[in-house]
Write a protein that holds these residues in place. Structure first.
Motif, PDB file in Angstrom:
ATOM      1  N   MET A 109      33.269  58.623   4.806  1.00  0.00           N
ATOM      2  CA  MET A 109      34.186  58.106   3.804  1.00  0.00           C
ATOM      3  C   MET A 109      33.534  58.134   2.426  1.00  0.00           C
ATOM      4  O   MET A 109      32.324  57.946   2.288  1.00  0.00           O
ATOM      5  CB  MET A 109      34.595  56.679   4.160  1.00  0.00           C
ATOM      6  CG  MET A 109      35.280  56.551   5.512  1.00  0.00           C
ATOM      7  SD  MET A 109      36.807  57.522   5.631  1.00  0.00           S
ATOM      8  CE  MET A 109      37.844  56.658   4.464  1.00  0.00           C
ATOM      9  N   ASP A 110      34.343  58.357   1.419  1.00  0.00           N
ATOM     10  CA  ASP A 110      33.869  58.413   0.044  1.00  0.00           C
ATOM     11  C   ASP A 110      33.775  57.000  -0.516  1.00  0.00           C
ATOM     12  O   ASP A 110      34.780  56.283  -0.605  1.00  0.00           O
ATOM     13  CB  ASP A 110      34.839  59.253  -0.790  1.00  0.00           C
ATOM     14  CG  ASP A 110      34.363  59.446  -2.223  1.00  0.00           C
ATOM     15  OD1 ASP A 110      33.322  58.874  -2.598  1.00  0.00           O
ATOM     16  OD2 ASP A 110      35.050  60.177  -2.966  1.00  0.00           O
ATOM     17  N   ALA A 111      32.572  56.587  -0.887  1.00  0.00           N
ATOM     18  CA  ALA A 111      32.373  55.234  -1.412  1.00  0.00           C
ATOM     19  C   ALA A 111      33.185  54.978  -2.672  1.00  0.00           C
ATOM     20  O   ALA A 111      33.441  53.824  -3.027  1.00  0.00           O
ATOM     21  CB  ALA A 111      30.899  54.984  -1.680  1.00  0.00           C
ATOM     22  N   ALA A 112      33.637  56.047  -3.345  1.00  0.00           N
ATOM     23  CA  ALA A 112      34.441  55.874  -4.557  1.00  0.00           C
ATOM     24  C   ALA A 112      35.768  55.185  -4.253  1.00  0.00           C
ATOM     25  O   ALA A 112      36.392  54.595  -5.143  1.00  0.00           O
ATOM     26  CB  ALA A 112      34.696  57.231  -5.211  1.00  0.00           C
ATOM     27  N   LEU A 113      36.214  55.236  -2.991  1.00  0.00           N
ATOM     28  CA  LEU A 113      37.457  54.565  -2.609  1.00  0.00           C
ATOM     29  C   LEU A 113      37.364  53.048  -2.806  1.00  0.00           C
ATOM     30  O   LEU A 113      38.376  52.382  -2.962  1.00  0.00           O
ATOM     31  CB  LEU A 113      37.790  54.869  -1.153  1.00  0.00           C
ATOM     32  CG  LEU A 113      38.167  56.313  -0.820  1.00  0.00           C
ATOM     33  CD1 LEU A 113      38.305  56.498   0.683  1.00  0.00           C
ATOM     34  CD2 LEU A 113      39.459  56.709  -1.529  1.00  0.00           C
ATOM     35  N   LEU A 114      36.137  52.533  -2.798  1.00  0.00           N
ATOM     36  CA  LEU A 114      35.946  51.090  -2.950  1.00  0.00           C
ATOM     37  C   LEU A 114      36.138  50.620  -4.393  1.00  0.00           C
ATOM     38  O   LEU A 114      36.355  49.434  -4.629  1.00  0.00           O
ATOM     39  CB  LEU A 114      34.538  50.692  -2.492  1.00  0.00           C
ATOM     40  CG  LEU A 114      34.213  50.859  -1.011  1.00  0.00           C
ATOM     41  CD1 LEU A 114      32.722  50.691  -0.803  1.00  0.00           C
ATOM     42  CD2 LEU A 114      34.991  49.853  -0.178  1.00  0.00           C
ATOM     43  N   ALA A 115      36.062  51.547  -5.341  1.00  0.00           N
ATOM     44  CA  ALA A 115      35.970  51.159  -6.748  1.00  0.00           C
ATOM     45  C   ALA A 115      37.161  50.340  -7.233  1.00  0.00           C
ATOM     46  O   ALA A 115      37.017  49.476  -8.098  1.00  0.00           O
ATOM     47  CB  ALA A 115      35.809  52.410  -7.614  1.00  0.00           C
ATOM     48  N   SER A 116      38.354  50.600  -6.686  1.00  0.00           N
ATOM     49  CA  SER A 116      39.535  49.868  -7.134  1.00  0.00           C
ATOM     50  C   SER A 116      39.615  48.466  -6.557  1.00  0.00           C
ATOM     51  O   SER A 116      40.391  47.635  -7.037  1.00  0.00           O
ATOM     52  CB  SER A 116      40.804  50.635  -6.739  1.00  0.00           C
ATOM     53  OG  SER A 116      40.855  51.893  -7.385  1.00  0.00           O
ATOM     54  N   PHE A 117      38.822  48.196  -5.516  1.00  0.00           N
ATOM     55  CA  PHE A 117      38.970  46.944  -4.789  1.00  0.00           C
ATOM     56  C   PHE A 117      37.735  46.051  -4.828  1.00  0.00           C
ATOM     57  O   PHE A 117      37.843  44.832  -4.678  1.00  0.00           O
ATOM     58  CB  PHE A 117      39.306  47.233  -3.326  1.00  0.00           C
ATOM     59  CG  PHE A 117      40.556  48.045  -3.141  1.00  0.00           C
ATOM     60  CD1 PHE A 117      41.805  47.459  -3.286  1.00  0.00           C
ATOM     61  CD2 PHE A 117      40.491  49.381  -2.830  1.00  0.00           C
ATOM     62  CE1 PHE A 117      42.959  48.196  -3.118  1.00  0.00           C
ATOM     63  CE2 PHE A 117      41.646  50.141  -2.661  1.00  0.00           C
ATOM     64  CZ  PHE A 117      42.884  49.539  -2.805  1.00  0.00           C
ATOM     65  N   ILE A 118      36.564  46.642  -5.009  1.00  0.00           N
ATOM     66  CA  ILE A 118      35.321  45.881  -4.965  1.00  0.00           C
ATOM     67  C   ILE A 118      34.471  46.223  -6.184  1.00  0.00           C
ATOM     68  O   ILE A 118      34.324  47.397  -6.543  1.00  0.00           O
ATOM     69  CB  ILE A 118      34.533  46.182  -3.671  1.00  0.00           C
ATOM     70  CG1 ILE A 118      35.308  45.656  -2.449  1.00  0.00           C
ATOM     71  CG2 ILE A 118      33.148  45.560  -3.718  1.00  0.00           C
ATOM     72  CD1 ILE A 118      34.578  45.837  -1.142  1.00  0.00           C
ATOM     73  N   ALA A 119      33.927  45.197  -6.823  1.00  0.00           N
ATOM     74  CA  ALA A 119      33.040  45.416  -7.961  1.00  0.00           C
ATOM     75  C   ALA A 119      31.796  46.159  -7.491  1.00  0.00           C
ATOM     76  O   ALA A 119      31.357  45.983  -6.348  1.00  0.00           O
ATOM     77  CB  ALA A 119      32.658  44.080  -8.583  1.00  0.00           C
ATOM     78  N   PRO A 120      31.208  47.008  -8.336  1.00  0.00           N
ATOM     79  CA  PRO A 120      30.038  47.787  -7.912  1.00  0.00           C
ATOM     80  C   PRO A 120      28.944  46.889  -7.347  1.00  0.00           C
ATOM     81  O   PRO A 120      28.605  45.862  -7.941  1.00  0.00           O
ATOM     82  CB  PRO A 120      29.584  48.465  -9.206  1.00  0.00           C
ATOM     83  CG  PRO A 120      30.816  48.527 -10.050  1.00  0.00           C
ATOM     84  CD  PRO A 120      31.595  47.276  -9.722  1.00  0.00           C
ATOM     85  N   PRO A 121      28.404  47.238  -6.175  1.00  0.00           N
ATOM     86  CA  PRO A 121      27.337  46.423  -5.587  1.00  0.00           C
ATOM     87  C   PRO A 121      26.046  46.543  -6.379  1.00  0.00           C
ATOM     88  O   PRO A 121      25.822  47.527  -7.088  1.00  0.00           O
ATOM     89  CB  PRO A 121      27.170  47.023  -4.183  1.00  0.00           C
ATOM     90  CG  PRO A 121      27.608  48.442  -4.346  1.00  0.00           C
ATOM     91  CD  PRO A 121      28.728  48.409  -5.370  1.00  0.00           C
TER      92      PRO A 121
END
Length: 247
Positions: free
Chosen positions: A124-136
């Motif tokens: 999975m592309d970690a970029a998918l998280l960008a809209s939902f989770i602040a950068p770790p």
């Protein structure tokens, strides 16, 4: 730790059930659940759905000490499952399933959300998280931990994951336990969200899972991490005899 800070977590694997168990679980479902199950194109998805909804009924029936077939379910305005009727004790619950695993969480002391995801297939592309989770703070992101934590959090918040929600911030506290809280709202929303604890769960092979625990309004939160909650883990294959019989 107070004894009432209790969460029960049931797990099951579709590939471990015999035909008699499948028939018993199917017989427990109501007409709407059977219709939903029949809509799945693949047998593996249908079996996972039947196990998830049957186990949810059995776990709640044991908790409430009522017949499993007597439970009726509806949905909230956001589509989250809702147990209908008046009960002597409040119970918060959540369930999740993949082809490989089913999880059901229950508690009278915490709003709960649980999510399990399969890690099979393309990365999975970690970029998918960008809209939902602040950068770790630590890169690269552990996609499946962050995604299951995200899904579990919004289930516990009572809304489920949807567009327009504030991005979630996930971070460890000084003791090393994961906490989650929404950031500033980026769109108009009626969601009332509180910081919650995220517990990474041991999952079957090729799966990842997380549990979100939130303290209901008016109650004092226990210390963060498993030490603050009594998490009773049950496996349907080995502990299923404690549940109401499948008739």
């Amino acid at each position: 730790m107070k004894k009432n800070n209790r969460v029960r977590l049931w797990s099951a694997r579709p590939d471990t059930l015999c035909q008699a168990q499948w028939r018993g679980l199917s017989d427990l479902l109501d007409d709407n659940e059977r219709r939903q199950a029949a809509r799945f194109r693949f047998a593996a998805d249908q079996r996972a759905y039947v196990l998830a909804h049957g186990l949810r009924r059995l776990a709640l029936a044991e908790w409430l000490q009522v017949p499993a077939a007597s439970l009726r379910f509806g949905a909230t305005a956001s589509g989250q499952p809702l147990l209908l009727g008046a009960w002597r004790q409040a119970v918060f619950f959540s369930h999740s399933h993949t082809r490989e695993a089913v999880l059901v969480a229950l508690s009278a002391d915490a709003v709960v959300g649980v999510d399990v995801e399969s890690t099979r297939g393309p990365a999975m592309d970690a970029a998918l998280l960008a809209s939902f989770i602040a950068p770790p703070e630590v890169a690269p992101a552990d996609f499946y931990f962050h995604w299951t934590a995200l899904e579990a959090y919004w289930k516990a918040a009572g809304t489920g994951l949807s567009a327009g929600q504030p991005r979630l911030h996930l971070a460890r506290n000084a003791a090393g336990h994961w906490l989650a809280a929404p950031g500033p709202c980026v769109a108009r929303t009626a969601i009332t969200a509180r910081p919650m604890q995220i517990v990474p769960l041991t999952a079957p092979p090729a799966c990842r899972a997380s549990l979100a625990l939130g303290t209901p309004a008016g109650r004092q939160s226990p210390p963060a991490g498993r030490a603050g909650w009594l998490i009773e883990e049950r496996d349907f294959a080995t502990d299923g005899d404690a549940l109401p019989a499948l008739h």
